[in-house]
Write a protein that holds these residues in place. Sequence first.
Motif, mmCIF file in Angstrom:
data_model
loop_
_atom_site.group_PDB
_atom_site.id
_atom_site.type_symbol
_atom_site.label_atom_id
_atom_site.label_comp_id
_atom_site.label_asym_id
_atom_site.label_seq_id
_atom_site.Cartn_x
_atom_site.Cartn_y
_atom_site.Cartn_z
ATOM 1 N N SER A 367 2.686 31.905 71.161
ATOM 2 C CA SER A 367 2.189 33.285 71.372
ATOM 3 C C SER A 367 2.816 33.595 72.815
ATOM 4 O O SER A 367 3.100 34.740 72.757
ATOM 5 N N ALA A 368 2.449 32.693 73.653
ATOM 6 C CA ALA A 368 3.038 33.106 75.080
ATOM 7 C C ALA A 368 4.277 33.234 75.127
ATOM 8 O O ALA A 368 4.891 34.284 75.699
ATOM 9 N N LEU A 369 5.029 32.592 74.475
ATOM 10 C CA LEU A 369 6.626 32.766 74.530
ATOM 11 C C LEU A 369 7.049 33.836 73.953
ATOM 12 O O LEU A 369 7.833 34.632 74.333
ATOM 13 N N PHE A 370 6.479 34.189 72.821
ATOM 14 C CA PHE A 370 6.947 35.546 72.027
ATOM 15 C C PHE A 370 6.374 36.931 72.868
ATOM 16 O O PHE A 370 7.405 37.695 73.254
ATOM 17 N N LYS A 371 5.363 36.646 73.601
ATOM 18 C CA LYS A 371 4.860 37.840 74.348
ATOM 19 C C LYS A 371 6.025 37.971 75.537
ATOM 20 O O LYS A 371 6.296 38.942 76.061
ATOM 21 N N TYR A 372 6.482 36.551 76.234
ATOM 22 C CA TYR A 372 7.224 36.742 77.424
ATOM 23 C C TYR A 372 8.715 37.291 76.830
ATOM 24 O O TYR A 372 9.167 38.161 77.594
ATOM 25 N N ILE A 373 9.033 37.147 75.688
ATOM 26 C CA ILE A 373 10.384 37.604 75.282
ATOM 27 C C ILE A 373 10.306 39.166 74.945
ATOM 28 O O ILE A 373 11.405 40.035 75.296
ATOM 29 N N VAL A 374 9.324 39.666 74.378
ATOM 30 C CA VAL A 374 9.250 41.022 73.916
ATOM 31 C C VAL A 374 8.574 42.113 74.574
ATOM 32 O O VAL A 374 8.826 43.398 74.513
ATOM 33 N N GLU A 375 7.564 41.748 75.485
ATOM 34 C CA GLU A 375 6.674 42.609 76.296
ATOM 35 C C GLU A 375 7.414 43.087 77.426
ATOM 36 O O GLU A 375 8.130 42.260 78.068
ATOM 37 N N PRO A 376 7.209 44.017 77.752
ATOM 38 C CA PRO A 376 7.904 44.755 79.228
ATOM 39 C C PRO A 376 7.561 43.818 80.305
ATOM 40 O O PRO A 376 6.298 43.397 80.389
ATOM 41 N N SER A 377 8.341 43.736 81.367
ATOM 42 C CA SER A 377 7.811 43.149 82.696
ATOM 43 C C SER A 377 8.679 43.695 83.843
ATOM 44 O O SER A 377 9.543 44.698 83.668
ATOM 45 N N GLU A 378 8.258 43.238 85.120
ATOM 46 C CA GLU A 378 8.853 43.964 86.079
ATOM 47 C C GLU A 378 10.327 43.343 86.493
ATOM 48 O O GLU A 378 11.128 44.001 87.265
ATOM 49 N N THR A 384 16.180 41.355 74.079
ATOM 50 C CA THR A 384 17.641 40.683 73.590
ATOM 51 C C THR A 384 18.184 40.108 74.645
ATOM 52 O O THR A 384 18.882 39.224 74.454
ATOM 53 N N THR A 385 17.832 40.608 75.900
ATOM 54 C CA THR A 385 18.557 39.784 76.982
ATOM 55 C C THR A 385 17.632 38.522 77.623
ATOM 56 O O THR A 385 18.012 37.741 78.184
ATOM 57 N N ARG A 386 16.309 38.736 77.367
ATOM 58 C CA ARG A 386 15.508 37.648 77.733
ATOM 59 C C ARG A 386 15.568 36.475 76.564
ATOM 60 O O ARG A 386 15.038 35.432 77.187
ATOM 61 N N LEU A 387 15.853 36.761 75.499
ATOM 62 C CA LEU A 387 15.664 35.737 74.315
ATOM 63 C C LEU A 387 16.734 34.467 74.794
ATOM 64 O O LEU A 387 16.523 33.410 74.854
ATOM 65 N N ASN A 394 15.404 26.418 80.879
ATOM 66 C CA ASN A 394 15.337 26.016 82.256
ATOM 67 C C ASN A 394 16.484 26.352 82.971
ATOM 68 O O ASN A 394 17.722 25.942 82.587
ATOM 69 N N PRO A 395 16.587 27.466 83.808
ATOM 70 C CA PRO A 395 15.127 28.089 84.358
ATOM 71 C C PRO A 395 14.705 29.500 83.551
ATOM 72 O O PRO A 395 14.135 30.270 84.248
ATOM 73 N N GLY A 396 14.973 29.374 82.319
ATOM 74 C CA GLY A 396 14.764 30.759 81.599
ATOM 75 C C GLY A 396 13.465 31.197 81.457
ATOM 76 O O GLY A 396 13.209 32.391 81.455
ATOM 77 N N LEU A 397 12.504 30.319 81.585
ATOM 78 C CA LEU A 397 11.022 30.498 81.475
ATOM 79 C C LEU A 397 10.167 31.027 82.993
ATOM 80 O O LEU A 397 9.254 30.806 82.974
ATOM 81 N N ASP A 398 11.007 30.794 84.043
ATOM 82 C CA ASP A 398 10.561 31.070 85.260
ATOM 83 C C ASP A 398 9.581 32.212 85.220
ATOM 84 O O ASP A 398 8.325 32.117 85.736
ATOM 85 N N GLY A 399 9.919 33.448 84.546
ATOM 86 C CA GLY A 399 9.062 34.703 84.530
ATOM 87 C C GLY A 399 7.816 34.095 83.637
ATOM 88 O O GLY A 399 6.581 34.750 84.325
ATOM 89 N N LEU A 400 7.909 33.666 82.786
ATOM 90 C CA LEU A 400 6.524 33.184 81.969
ATOM 91 C C LEU A 400 5.623 32.245 82.855
ATOM 92 O O LEU A 400 4.530 32.405 82.587
ATOM 93 N N TYR A 401 6.232 31.198 83.522
ATOM 94 C CA TYR A 401 5.437 30.257 84.262
ATOM 95 C C TYR A 401 4.786 31.131 85.475
ATOM 96 O O TYR A 401 3.885 30.854 85.759
ATOM 97 N N THR A 402 5.486 31.749 86.084
ATOM 98 C CA THR A 402 4.932 32.487 87.207
ATOM 99 C C THR A 402 3.825 33.445 86.579
ATOM 100 O O THR A 402 2.640 33.449 87.404
ATOM 101 N N PHE A 403 3.863 34.257 85.783
ATOM 102 C CA PHE A 403 2.803 34.992 85.140
ATOM 103 C C PHE A 403 1.631 34.121 84.772
ATOM 104 O O PHE A 403 0.550 34.535 85.346
ATOM 105 N N THR A 404 1.767 33.050 84.179
ATOM 106 C CA THR A 404 0.585 32.233 83.790
ATOM 107 C C THR A 404 -0.074 31.649 84.982
ATOM 108 O O THR A 404 -1.001 31.519 85.033
ATOM 109 N N LEU A 405 0.576 30.950 85.730
ATOM 110 C CA LEU A 405 0.249 30.292 86.976
ATOM 111 C C LEU A 405 -0.653 31.237 87.833
ATOM 112 O O LEU A 405 -1.732 30.773 88.520
#
Length: 844
Positions: A367-378, A384-387, A394-405
């Motif tokens: 669920s977290a990965l899906f939201k990271y891909i499709v939801e707007p972020s800064e 399509t570019t985030r997928l 690695n390091p593609g999920l840095d944004g997800l990790y930063t948001f969650t931490l």
Amino acid sequence: MGDSSAKKSPGPGGVSSPDLPSGGINIYYNYSNCQINNVGHIENANFGDVRVDHDDTRRGGSDPLKTAAEGQGVSGSELDAILTPITDASYTRNRKISPPDSDCFPGTREDVIQGITDWVDSPVLFNTDTPHVFWTHGYVGCGKSSVSQAVSQRYGGKGRLLGSFFFYRNSGDRSRMVRFAVTLASQMMAAVPATKPFYKAAVEADPTLLTQGTSLSTQMERLVYQPFNAAVKRGLILKTLFQGPFLVVVDGLDECEDKLEVKEFIEHLLDFFKRHPSTPLRFFITSRVERHIEECLNVAGVRLDDLVAHGSDDDILTFLETSFRQRVEKDRVLAAEVQSNGIGQWPTRDDLKTLVHHIGGSFIFASALFKYIVEPSEDGLTPTTRLPLALDMNPGLDGLYTFTLARSQRLHHFSNVISTLALLFQPLSITAITELLGLRTFEVLHILVNLQAIVHIPGTDERPVTFCHTSLRDFLTTESRSGRFFAPPSHHLYLSYRCSLVQDEPESEKAATLYGRGNCGNHFEKFARLPPYLQGSFLETVDALYALILARSQSLVHFFDVLWTVALLFEPLPISGIAQLLGLQASAVSGVLSSLQVIIYISSDTSLVSFRHPSLYDYLTTESRSECFFAPPSFHRHLFYCCLALRDEQQTETAATVYSIVHHTKHFSFFSTSEQEQLAASPSLQILDAFYTPALSKAQHLPHFSAIISTIASLIVPLSIAGVAELLSIDPSEVVQVLVNIQAIINSPGNNDLPVTGQSLFLELGQLSTSNQTLSYHLFSFTRAFFTLNWGDMHRHLPSKPLVTSPDVLNFWPSLESAILLRLNFKTVGCTRASVSSELVVSV
């Protein structure tokens, strides 16, 4: 069914009784182990006594529940006045503001829910082998609350949900047991109005039931179980016969802070069903496998199910396919982008399978990965570019990790816990992490529950905490990527200190203790190898670590001699070299060093002994930091004497003898100017004793040592090796063996026929003192006086002081008179016992 003229009649609890055959039916309802025959109408059935207070009932006392059944109505306002339920604990709560916000995704968990449904719907009558309690367990984020929500919705819609309670950590009374019973009672009366009069009667009979002074088991018995059974007795049984038992759902029991009350609730629940096995009621419970819960629920009479075992990549794939498809259908911008790129299906089937592989069976990570891909972020990226970044992980999920931490970063101990997880050499359980860091379990869990999208929190505190994907560790240990969440490598020093603390528990098999014993040195070595600019400010931690480790070993024999020697040597020596220098057995030196291996390094190739980190030298040579472990500069004096004792041993070139030749003058330089002048002018007995003792110690274990040394010391004139051997009736080789080991103070001639004399020790010390000739003379004279029995010289230098002043030197002076009388040939020497005694004017 039955006679068509039969009419339905309402039961006493408001339940309509359907038509029954005129001949009745046989029911074996073992409520009180009594047989119930020929029941035509439900109100004619005898289900046994409903026990409210067992003692009062046996004594013929009044039963408030029976009294309440006489038809007394209960108004809603009266109930509102006596109830204080938690309104946001049930499945109907607003999940957006009262988490967990969980539900099963359509088309997933179908086999799990079907298994629970089959268990709930199984009849109680004639089927007492089916447990009344079902426990589903699994790690945080595996979908337990989603299953609880789905099951609650299903049976709430059927009118068979007696109550539901969703515990949630750090949510006031929702994380306590204090209002658990009254909340379930309130929901029960809403679901089954027939229970209202019995509940009111119980409260009127004992108003203290609603106070915190009443035990949880009493509240559950009097406010939930007994009113429900009373309603069953008065007519609810018919509904359960034809529709199935009622259900209570208790979700997240591990998130309740009141562990003792949790155990009390479970134990009383199981005891109630043992006493009333035919009660048409089921309890569905979910939790992580915490010890206090497992001890109570992992027993006979409870159905167990590990939700993780039902994890299915197919369910994850279904979730992702459906979620992405619905997102494209609802998001016109995304749909246009997909169409303009000519992608077709987005994501492709292969991309989805790659994501499923990365996700590893965790719905919450999916669920977290899906939201990271499709939801707007800064970051300004489109789905399509985030997928592709997510596919790369690695390091593609840095944004997800930063948001969650960021969810937990303000919590106390956050940096400590997350850095520990990143730098551990092997995963540890929550219990072990808690013990290792000296924290409380809830403090660690409070941090981790907010990170469950990227961290696997196991179903039990005894199983390891792991990252959902290894790229999280790479993220945390790369400062340019993680920024404020960076796990600094200097944290290894703190982990080494914590490992040292927990490993002291004798014979403990705790995971933290075992980890500490195996990895204390590994963490310190990681720290010691860091370049200085990465080591940070560490004095406070490293001093605490050194003090802890040194204190553990300070009772060992020769501890301080070995430690201070390693600290003050000018170049490393192997264990054998340190032993030779100090005149000790190698095993004694090795025993001390092995106890300090966390902070002292022994090369596997050369066996050279050194400090793992230069801070240990600074610690040991700074008295304000090391206190009792301070290596005093005066210890250089001892090392100087030890070097002198070895410096002239030319028979073998060992590490210790080479060191003595090269570095003895450096140790001498630590003498103060006044000490150097005093030593040159007139060496004191204390100085000589400190020199002679280690030299003699090396040979005292050899055969005939005492006899040989006593004889040489007692002779009026020097004898050759052959003469000493003949005098003592031993082989000359035995004399040579002793003399070779003490040649720093005795000149062992190459020819057995030459006399044995004292050794001139300081002929090469001109650079140390302008009075080197005087110094050499004095030490030479003292050596002769001590060992060649030149009594005139001895008395000239020591007219008023005893020759033997040190207890250590005294060890090498057995009875000289006895040694000489034992072996001396009186005729050859031409003397008597009296004449020998008169020559031995020795004050001992």
